[in-house]
Design an enzyme around this catalytic site. Structure first.
Site, PDB file in Angstrom:
ATOM      1  N   GLY A  43       0.841  -1.196   0.000  1.00 18.96           N
ATOM      2  CA  GLY A  43       0.000   0.000   0.000  1.00 18.96           C
ATOM      3  C   GLY A  43       0.882   1.254   0.000  1.00 18.96           C
ATOM      4  CB  SER A 110       4.684  -3.186  -2.924  1.00 20.87           C
ATOM      5  OG  SER A 110       4.369  -2.024  -3.626  1.00 20.87           O
ATOM      6  CD1 TRP A 111       3.254  -0.027   3.171  1.00 15.35           C
ATOM      7  CD2 TRP A 111       4.620   1.685   2.695  1.00 15.35           C
ATOM      8  NE1 TRP A 111       3.473   0.680   4.340  1.00 15.35           N
ATOM      9  CE2 TRP A 111       4.301   1.734   4.069  1.00 15.35           C
ATOM     10  CE3 TRP A 111       5.465   2.651   2.155  1.00 15.35           C
ATOM     11  CZ2 TRP A 111       4.796   2.720   4.921  1.00 15.35           C
ATOM     12  CZ3 TRP A 111       5.965   3.635   3.011  1.00 15.35           C
ATOM     13  CH2 TRP A 111       5.629   3.660   4.367  1.00 15.35           C
ATOM     14  CG  ASP A 265       7.512  -3.987 -10.289  1.00 14.64           C
ATOM     15  OD1 ASP A 265       6.659  -3.100 -10.515  1.00 14.64           O
ATOM     16  OD2 ASP A 265       7.741  -4.439  -9.154  1.00 14.64           O
ATOM     17  CG  HIS A 293       4.418  -4.350  -8.136  1.00 18.21           C
ATOM     18  ND1 HIS A 293       5.636  -3.932  -7.621  1.00 18.21           N
ATOM     19  CD2 HIS A 293       3.484  -4.070  -7.175  1.00 18.21           C
ATOM     20  CE1 HIS A 293       5.444  -3.408  -6.415  1.00 18.21           C
ATOM     21  NE2 HIS A 293       4.148  -3.485  -6.123  1.00 18.21           N
TER      22      HIS A 293
END
Length: 323
Positions: A43, A110-111, A265, A293
């Protein structure tokens, strides 16, 4: 190829009150006396689901999953109050202490990779190892690439739907324009902006089109928390100093790490992972040649499950056939 482990249910659930007004949802799965691992979701604002605990052998790992402030089953939903990177780092440390864990493995994508690095650099003595996917260093150039200009050239059709809620005269600073709507009082405009923002992310997350990923991102409640919380963080450069995570890699250079990143990605281009790997001599970089991704892509899933097995063998001193 390795796939996810079978579905399991948590053996313990917790509601952990942190800084007001936030209450975090935390659960534990697997083996209570196993190797502790914490799943740090993306996120910011995405939350965990049943698949989050399935990257790990439940006979070897004590699996901790939790929803960060403002998302998933944590409350209040989509709240931006007292919601910064350093609040989340403090939450991770509180969870560790609450569960009586001395050291744990960090697993973030990711985050989640951003937050894992921020936590590890703050508390290196509490980390066994890191497994990171889809590296996001949360620098202005990365935010500009995906939300202002760059990825737009690869997906001009999806881009038109992304920018649709924003009048042409405001499109020179799309993050600010979205933030005005996502933090405003007009709930219809807020949801329209949230779905456009989150659907753009879902559509571009995989190398091959995946309707399940798109539907998950565009579900209204999830879209609202993803869009509001992400935009709040990106308006504030993720509350990080310039290039902070790469700059401070010396603090955790001794820790073992496995980096998994899709060659194609588009959300977080491969050069992020490459730069991190260059600054982290004790890391192993695995470039997945046929992936974008999303963790749900077969090559990414395979690499992550194998990485968790590899770390378990290393830390538990198991022979390959025992892991």
């Amino acid at each position: 190829m390795q796939t996810l482990y079978p579905e399991i249910k948590p053996y313990a659930r917790h509601e952990l009150a942190v800084q007001a007004p936030h209450v975090l949802y935390v659960d534990e799965s697997g083996t209570p006396d196993g190797l502790p691992v914490v799943f740090i979701h993306g996120g910011p604002g995405a939350g965990c689901d049943g698949a989050s605990r399935r990257y790990f052998d439940p006979n070897q790992y004590r699996i901790i999953t939790f929803d960060q402030r403002g998302c998933g089953r944590s409350t209040p939903h989509a709240s931006l109050e007292n919601n910064t990177t350093w609040d989340l780092v403090a939450d991770l440390e509180l969870i560790r202490q609450h569960l009586g864990i001395e050291k744990w493995v960090l697993f973030g994508g990711s985050w989640g990779s951003t937050l894992s690095l921020a936590y590890a650099q703050t508390h290196p003595e509490r980390v066994h190892a890191l497994i990171l996917r889809g590296i996001f260093l949360c620098r202005p150039q990365e935010i500009k690439w995906f939300y202002q200009e760059g990825a737009s050239r690869m997906f001009p059709d999806y881009w038109q739907d992304y920018i649709a809620p924003i009048p042409p005269e405001e499109r020179d600073d799309l993050v600010s324009a979205f933030y005005k709507r996502l933090s405003g009082s007009d709930q219809i405009a807020q949801m329209h902006a949230a779905k456009a923002w989150s659907t753009w992310e879902g559509r571009t997350a995989t190398l091959r089109p995946n309707t399940q990923v798109v539907e998950r991102f565009s579900e209204p409640q999830r879209a609202l928390s993803i869009a509001r919380v992400e935009c709040h963080y990106f308006m504030n450069n993720a509350f990080l100093e310039p290039n902070q995570l790469v700059r401070d890699m010396h603090k955790i250079a001794h820790l073992p790490g496995i980096i998994v990143h899709g060659r194609y990605d588009v959300i977080c281009p491969l050069d992020n992972a490459w730069e991190l790997h260059q600054a982290w001599p004790n890391s192993e970089l695995q470039i997945i040649r046929d992936a974008g991704h999303a963790a749900a892509e077969p090559g990414i899933t395979d690499a992550l499950v194998r990485a968790a097995e590899q770390i378990a063998r290393r830390l538990l001193n198991l022979a390959p056939e025992e892991a």
